[in-house]
Motif scaffolding. Sequence first.
Motif, PDB file in Angstrom:
ATOM      1  N   MET A   1     -17.500 -39.019  55.837  1.00 40.18           N
ATOM      2  CA  MET A   1     -17.537 -40.244  55.046  1.00 40.18           C
ATOM      3  C   MET A   1     -17.772 -39.938  53.569  1.00 40.18           C
ATOM      4  O   MET A   1     -17.193 -40.572  52.679  1.00 40.18           O
ATOM      5  CB  MET A   1     -18.645 -41.168  55.581  1.00 40.18           C
ATOM      6  N   ALA A   2     -18.618 -38.949  53.287  1.00 38.83           N
ATOM      7  CA  ALA A   2     -18.877 -38.577  51.894  1.00 38.83           C
ATOM      8  C   ALA A   2     -17.631 -37.981  51.247  1.00 38.83           C
ATOM      9  O   ALA A   2     -17.358 -38.220  50.062  1.00 38.83           O
ATOM     10  CB  ALA A   2     -20.040 -37.586  51.831  1.00 38.83           C
ATOM     11  N   LEU A   3     -16.866 -37.197  51.994  1.00 41.58           N
ATOM     12  CA  LEU A   3     -15.620 -36.631  51.466  1.00 41.58           C
ATOM     13  C   LEU A   3     -14.618 -37.729  51.131  1.00 41.58           C
ATOM     14  O   LEU A   3     -13.930 -37.671  50.103  1.00 41.58           O
ATOM     15  CB  LEU A   3     -15.023 -35.647  52.472  1.00 41.58           C
ATOM     16  N   LEU A   4     -14.513 -38.725  51.985  1.00 40.51           N
ATOM     17  CA  LEU A   4     -13.626 -39.850  51.695  1.00 40.51           C
ATOM     18  C   LEU A   4     -14.138 -40.644  50.498  1.00 40.51           C
ATOM     19  O   LEU A   4     -13.342 -41.134  49.684  1.00 40.51           O
ATOM     20  CB  LEU A   4     -13.512 -40.760  52.918  1.00 40.51           C
ATOM     21  N   GLY A   5     -15.469 -40.749  50.390  1.00 39.58           N
ATOM     22  CA  GLY A   5     -16.042 -41.433  49.230  1.00 39.58           C
ATOM     23  C   GLY A   5     -15.696 -40.718  47.932  1.00 39.58           C
ATOM     24  O   GLY A   5     -15.401 -41.355  46.912  1.00 39.58           O
ATOM     25  N   ALA A   6     -15.704 -39.376  47.974  1.00 41.67           N
ATOM     26  CA  ALA A   6     -15.319 -38.610  46.787  1.00 41.67           C
ATOM     27  C   ALA A   6     -13.846 -38.796  46.469  1.00 41.67           C
ATOM     28  O   ALA A   6     -13.454 -38.909  45.301  1.00 41.67           O
ATOM     29  CB  ALA A   6     -15.640 -37.124  47.008  1.00 41.67           C
ATOM     30  N   ALA A   7     -13.017 -38.830  47.509  1.00 39.90           N
ATOM     31  CA  ALA A   7     -11.575 -38.987  47.298  1.00 39.90           C
ATOM     32  C   ALA A   7     -11.236 -40.329  46.674  1.00 39.90           C
ATOM     33  O   ALA A   7     -10.286 -40.436  45.882  1.00 39.90           O
ATOM     34  CB  ALA A   7     -10.842 -38.834  48.627  1.00 39.90           C
ATOM     35  N   TRP A   8     -11.992 -41.352  47.010  1.00 40.64           N
ATOM     36  CA  TRP A   8     -11.693 -42.702  46.520  1.00 40.64           C
ATOM     37  C   TRP A   8     -12.612 -43.121  45.383  1.00 40.64           C
ATOM     38  O   TRP A   8     -12.689 -44.317  45.056  1.00 40.64           O
ATOM     39  CB  TRP A   8     -11.804 -43.700  47.672  1.00 40.64           C
ATOM     40  N   SER A   9     -13.325 -42.175  44.784  1.00 44.26           N
ATOM     41  CA  SER A   9     -14.287 -42.518  43.736  1.00 44.26           C
ATOM     42  C   SER A   9     -13.580 -43.104  42.515  1.00 44.26           C
ATOM     43  O   SER A   9     -12.684 -42.470  41.948  1.00 44.26           O
ATOM     44  CB  SER A   9     -15.065 -41.270  43.300  1.00 44.26           C
ATOM     45  N   PRO A  10     -14.010 -44.308  42.076  1.00 42.19           N
ATOM     46  CA  PRO A  10     -13.399 -44.894  40.873  1.00 42.19           C
ATOM     47  C   PRO A  10     -14.080 -44.453  39.583  1.00 42.19           C
ATOM     48  O   PRO A  10     -13.564 -44.683  38.493  1.00 42.19           O
ATOM     49  CB  PRO A  10     -13.593 -46.401  41.099  1.00 42.19           C
ATOM     50  N   ASN A  11     -15.270 -43.832  39.701  1.00 42.68           N
ATOM     51  CA  ASN A  11     -16.002 -43.421  38.504  1.00 42.68           C
ATOM     52  C   ASN A  11     -16.854 -42.198  38.820  1.00 42.68           C
ATOM     53  O   ASN A  11     -16.961 -41.764  39.975  1.00 42.68           O
ATOM     54  CB  ASN A  11     -16.897 -44.566  37.996  1.00 42.68           C
ATOM     55  N   THR A  13     -20.115 -41.799  38.677  1.00 36.55           N
ATOM     56  CA  THR A  13     -21.357 -42.056  39.416  1.00 36.55           C
ATOM     57  C   THR A  13     -21.135 -41.962  40.922  1.00 36.55           C
ATOM     58  O   THR A  13     -21.898 -41.312  41.637  1.00 36.55           O
ATOM     59  CB  THR A  13     -21.913 -43.446  39.054  1.00 36.55           C
ATOM     60  N   MET A  14     -20.091 -42.608  41.411  1.00 35.75           N
ATOM     61  CA  MET A  14     -19.797 -42.555  42.841  1.00 35.75           C
ATOM     62  C   MET A  14     -19.398 -41.143  43.263  1.00 35.75           C
ATOM     63  O   MET A  14     -19.755 -40.684  44.353  1.00 35.75           O
ATOM     64  CB  MET A  14     -18.692 -43.534  43.202  1.00 35.75           C
ATOM     65  N   PHE A  15     -18.671 -40.445  42.380  1.00 37.35           N
ATOM     66  CA  PHE A  15     -18.265 -39.081  42.724  1.00 37.35           C
ATOM     67  C   PHE A  15     -19.487 -38.168  42.838  1.00 37.35           C
ATOM     68  O   PHE A  15     -19.569 -37.346  43.749  1.00 37.35           O
ATOM     69  CB  PHE A  15     -17.299 -38.546  41.675  1.00 37.35           C
TER      70      PHE A  15
END
Length: 228
Positions: A1-11, A13-15
């Motif tokens: 889930m964290a890897l997908l969060g990095a892939a879809w990071s819009p900014n 902070t999220m990355f």
Amino acid sequence: MALLGAAWSPNATMFLASSLLIGLGSVVAQVLVPFAAYLAPEDQRGRVVGKVMSGLLLGIMLARPVASLVADEWGWRPLFMGSAAVSALLAVLLISALPERQPSIGSSYGKLLASLWTLLKETPVLRRRALCQASLFGAFSLFWTAAPLYLSDAYGLSQKGIAFFALVGVGGAAAAPIVGRYADRGLIRPLTFAALLTAVFGWGLSVWIGCAMPLLALLLFLGEREVC
């Protein structure tokens, strides 16, 4: 889930938050090493741990050039998506393949963490080895984090050129199973000394003499398609 969060990071902070979670999850690789030692017979423990460490180091070293090649062709987001898929597949394989282990000690997780300080205080060899490995891995991480930035800024290498440079380090992973075999024969101290001496020599080439990295970078730079 964290890897997908990095892939879809819009900014950023999220990355960064996703990167923190990825780092926490990657500890599974370090859990597998002592687990392999637990499963292996005592007379083959060095060889088994060497094989596991070889796979671990090979993955670390190949990750850099693979990441550069993927980013050069398709950008950085597909890299994290692919990593998420591979991690999910590995999770399923490990759940089905690894044997169950019931620890004989019934302590809580908090007590187990607290016991580490007691081990560190009462076991001199653990203190020396922990400090040694922390220093070596810190230097390793520093080199392979800074080297791509240096090659890109100072020599204008593309992601593809940096990938070819990083392949040089893959050969080091082949040493782990060899060292494991000799460790089973009681040669741990001379092997440690040789490894530390090799590390110092390698840093000497890249920092004091100043010829290894620039020379390789120059050769790669001259061989790139854009330059030709």
